[in-house]
Motif scaffolding. Structure first.
Motif, short mmCIF file in Angstrom:
data_model
loop_
_atom_site.label_atom_id
_atom_site.label_comp_id
_atom_site.label_asym_id
_atom_site.label_seq_id
_atom_site.Cartn_x
_atom_site.Cartn_y
_atom_site.Cartn_z
N ILE A 64 -44.69 -64.95 28.90
CA ILE A 64 -44.20 -63.97 29.87
C ILE A 64 -45.35 -63.11 30.38
N VAL A 93 -36.89 -59.77 27.52
CA VAL A 93 -36.48 -60.89 26.68
C VAL A 93 -35.05 -60.58 26.22
N TYR A 112 -36.65 -65.42 28.50
CA TYR A 112 -37.09 -64.54 29.59
C TYR A 112 -35.88 -64.18 30.44
N ILE A 151 -41.70 -70.39 32.68
CA ILE A 151 -41.77 -70.06 31.25
C ILE A 151 -41.07 -71.13 30.43
N CYS A 203 -41.65 -66.81 37.44
CA CYS A 203 -41.76 -66.82 35.99
C CYS A 203 -40.54 -67.46 35.35
N ASP A 204 -39.38 -67.27 35.95
CA ASP A 204 -38.17 -67.89 35.43
C ASP A 204 -38.31 -69.42 35.45
#
Length: 105
Positions: A90, A38, A43, A77, A73-74
């Protein structure tokens, strides 16, 4: 823990699967900030790769997999949630795409 007035009981939730209760999620977010996943309240896919690369750098296939986890995930999130909720998001995303990183006790 002091910042959110968390107790030892709040730490116990971290032994379970996410999502975690608010105080436990705050602890996770803080830890992720400390290790660079973080950054500036968001993120960091670069931070994620910095952390996992030493674990998989000798295996090209695993390195590519972790890069894919980072990219997925980018995209997934939510950046509009609370700071503490970010820790939940995350963790959920990483465990979704890389369950091998989930060290359950």
């Amino acid at each position: 823990m002091a910042h959110v007035n968390a107790t030892e009981t709040d730490l116990e939730f971290l032994r379970k699967d996410p999502p975690f209760p608010e105080k436990s999620a705050c602890i996770i977010t803080c830890l992720l900030e400390k290790i660079g996943i973080v950054e500036d309240g968001n993120y960091s896919k670069m931070g994620f790769m910095t952390i996992v690369s030493p674990l998989v750098f000798r295996n090209r296939k695993k390195l590519e997999h972790m890069n894919s986890v980072s990219e997925n995930c980018d995209k997934e999130i939510n950046r509009r949630g609370s700071a503490c909720q970010l820790g939940n998001e995350i963790t959920i995303c990483i465990f979704k795409y890389a369950p091998e990183l989930h060290f359950k006790s």
